[in-house]
Design a protein around this motif. Structure first.
Motif, short mmCIF file in Angstrom:
data_model
loop_
_atom_site.label_atom_id
_atom_site.label_comp_id
_atom_site.label_asym_id
_atom_site.label_seq_id
_atom_site.Cartn_x
_atom_site.Cartn_y
_atom_site.Cartn_z
N GLU A 1 11.08 -42.89 -29.55
CA GLU A 1 10.75 -44.31 -29.35
C GLU A 1 10.88 -44.74 -27.90
N PHE A 2 11.76 -44.08 -27.15
CA PHE A 2 11.97 -44.47 -25.76
C PHE A 2 10.92 -43.87 -24.83
N CYS A 3 10.70 -42.57 -24.93
CA CYS A 3 9.70 -41.94 -24.08
C CYS A 3 8.31 -42.50 -24.37
N ALA A 4 8.00 -42.72 -25.66
CA ALA A 4 6.69 -43.25 -26.03
C ALA A 4 6.47 -44.66 -25.47
N ALA A 5 7.57 -45.38 -25.26
CA ALA A 5 7.49 -46.75 -24.74
C ALA A 5 7.62 -46.81 -23.22
N GLY A 6 7.68 -45.64 -22.57
CA GLY A 6 7.84 -45.62 -21.12
C GLY A 6 9.24 -45.97 -20.67
N GLU A 7 10.22 -45.70 -21.53
CA GLU A 7 11.63 -45.98 -21.21
C GLU A 7 12.40 -44.66 -21.17
N GLU A 8 11.92 -43.74 -20.33
CA GLU A 8 12.47 -42.39 -20.30
C GLU A 8 13.97 -42.35 -19.99
N THR A 9 14.47 -43.33 -19.27
CA THR A 9 15.89 -43.32 -18.91
C THR A 9 16.79 -43.47 -20.13
N LEU A 10 16.26 -43.98 -21.22
CA LEU A 10 17.05 -44.18 -22.43
C LEU A 10 16.92 -43.02 -23.42
N CYS A 11 16.11 -42.03 -23.09
CA CYS A 11 15.92 -40.89 -23.99
C CYS A 11 17.25 -40.16 -24.19
N PRO A 12 17.61 -39.85 -25.43
CA PRO A 12 18.88 -39.14 -25.67
C PRO A 12 18.88 -37.73 -25.09
N HIS A 13 17.72 -37.23 -24.69
CA HIS A 13 17.64 -35.89 -24.10
C HIS A 13 17.38 -35.96 -22.60
N MET A 14 17.79 -37.05 -21.98
CA MET A 14 17.64 -37.21 -20.54
C MET A 14 18.36 -36.10 -19.79
N VAL A 15 17.73 -35.59 -18.72
CA VAL A 15 18.34 -34.59 -17.85
C VAL A 15 18.44 -35.20 -16.45
N GLY A 16 19.64 -35.22 -15.90
CA GLY A 16 19.82 -35.73 -14.55
C GLY A 16 19.28 -34.75 -13.51
N THR A 17 18.97 -35.26 -12.35
CA THR A 17 18.41 -34.42 -11.29
C THR A 17 19.37 -33.34 -10.84
N TYR A 18 20.66 -33.57 -11.04
CA TYR A 18 21.64 -32.51 -10.77
C TYR A 18 22.76 -32.58 -11.80
N GLY A 19 23.44 -31.46 -11.96
CA GLY A 19 24.61 -31.43 -12.83
C GLY A 19 24.30 -31.50 -14.31
N SER A 20 23.05 -31.25 -14.69
CA SER A 20 22.65 -31.28 -16.10
C SER A 20 21.99 -29.96 -16.48
N LYS A 21 21.56 -29.87 -17.71
CA LYS A 21 20.85 -28.68 -18.17
C LYS A 21 19.50 -29.05 -18.76
N PHE A 22 18.47 -28.29 -18.38
CA PHE A 22 17.15 -28.45 -18.95
C PHE A 22 17.14 -27.86 -20.37
N PRO A 23 16.11 -28.18 -21.16
CA PRO A 23 16.05 -27.66 -22.53
C PRO A 23 16.13 -26.14 -22.63
#
Length: 367
Positions: free
Chosen positions: A109-131
């Protein structure tokens, strides 16, 4: 096959990295896919998030870590899908903010609405893990590899050192100002804190058309600077009676600072009926308690906001060009990144540091 650049950057190996103990070294980025863009970095802003992450202030950091999520550079390798989606070509000047990935699924619902920052699978530019399990690394270095959806073109008319700190610091305040009616339904705006984020708040509140822009700080030390940035008023909370004198005079407050000792109830008293208080500052401590009556009596809303989407960043950059928004920047060579984080922690930026990768600028012939 396009040769892969050697990814080198300032690595933090433990919490002492925040004390100026990062070491320059090689790391392995995520595997390149046709959705990715490789960027040769020319500039990277220094953000408070970098310091918090280096010292594990927001939780355990997955060391080694390269911080920096205010990245500007030149696209040197562009996957076919990234080019198709974003229109990015080799040689384009591009930027990356604090988010590097989200699920981007149609049923999110978030990515589809253009609210990617609220996606529960958000990955930060550093210190995170990609899928795929690979780590994300930031911009204190020579190169960045980022999924193209989160890479934006930098418009002409904006210097790279000015654009860099906008990628996180700028959009962190631009997004809540814009989304909460600054200049339209909220014509009287207050910005709590005159620091790196707060100075952007003053600049963008003015650019968005607020009729009244009030800087709110503990002392009067930064009053002259705030007025030059576009503030039409200034409140020093060390002055006796400041809350009573200014009660009910603001429609929207964006707070860029946080402390258990901050006078939150008094800040809320500055709001007019149906006013909004939006928290964006995220230090390592907590907010003071709020009296229910401070919200109920005037129908006040308290909320929060996290960074900004790629669309928010693009809109902000265009506004910055149109309104000639000029942040207050101090440039520091990338080779002196350790000095930059120490001086940042000492409160020396006036008002944002930007690391300049002079070696890459020379190689690219960039400005």
């Amino acid at each position: 096959m396009v040769p892969q650049p050697e990814f080198n950057g300032w690595l933090g190996h433990d919490a002492s990295a925040a004390e100026g103990n990062m070491t320059w070294g090689t790391y392995t980025p995520k595997p390149f896919t046709e959705f990715d863009v490789d960027i040769q970095i020319t500039h990277c802003g220094v953000c408070g998030s970098d310091i918090h992450t280096l010292r594990s202030g927001w939780g355990a950091t997955p060391y080694p870590c390269v911080v920096g999520h205010e990245i500007i550079g030149t696209a040197i390798r562009v996957g076919s899908q990234a080019q198709k989606e974003r229109g990015i070509k080799i040689g384009d000047r591009v930027g990356v903010g604090a988010q590097a990935s989200s699920c981007l699924k149609a049923d999110c619902e978030f990515c589809a609405a253009g609210e990617e920052t609220l996606c529960p699978h958000m990955v930060g530019t550093y210190g995170s893990k990609f899928p795929d399990g690979s780590k994300s690394y930031g911009g204190y270095g020579d190169f960045s590899r980022t999924p193209g959806h989160f890479v934006v073109k930098i418009p002409e008319g904006l210097e790279s050192e000015d654009a860099a700190p906008m990628m996180c610091g700028g959009v962190t305040v631009y997004a809540p100002l814009k989304k909460n009616g600054c200049g339209t339904t909220a014509k009287r705006v207050g910005i709590v804190g005159v620091g790196g984020l707060g100075h952007f708040g003053l600049l963008f509140a003015k650019a968005l058309g607020a009729e009244k822009v009030v800087a709110i700080s503990r002392t009067s030390a930064k009053k002259a600077d705030a007025l030059k940035m576009g503030a039409t008023g200034y409140i020093a909370t060390e002055d006796e009676g400041w809350a009573k004198e200014n009660a009910g005079t603001l429609d929207l407050i964006v707070s860029t600072v946080s402390s258990p000792k901050m006078p939150l109830s008094e800040y809320l008293s500055l709001l007019a009926p149906k006013g909004q208080f939006i928290q964006v500052g995220a230090p390592e401590d907590v907010l003071p308690p709020i009296s229910a009556f401070s919200l109920i009596i005037k129908g006040i809303k308290v909320g929060g906001s996290l960074i900004g989407t790629p669309k928010d960043i693009e809109d902000m950059l265009q506004l910055a060009v149109e309104k000639k928004v000029k942040p207050w920047i101090q440039k520091i060579p990338m080779t002196e990144a350790n000095k930059a984080v120490v001086e940042f922690e000492e409160g020396k930026p006036r008002y944002r540091f930007c690391l300049v990768n002079e070696k890459n600028i020379e190689k690219l012939g960039a400005k």
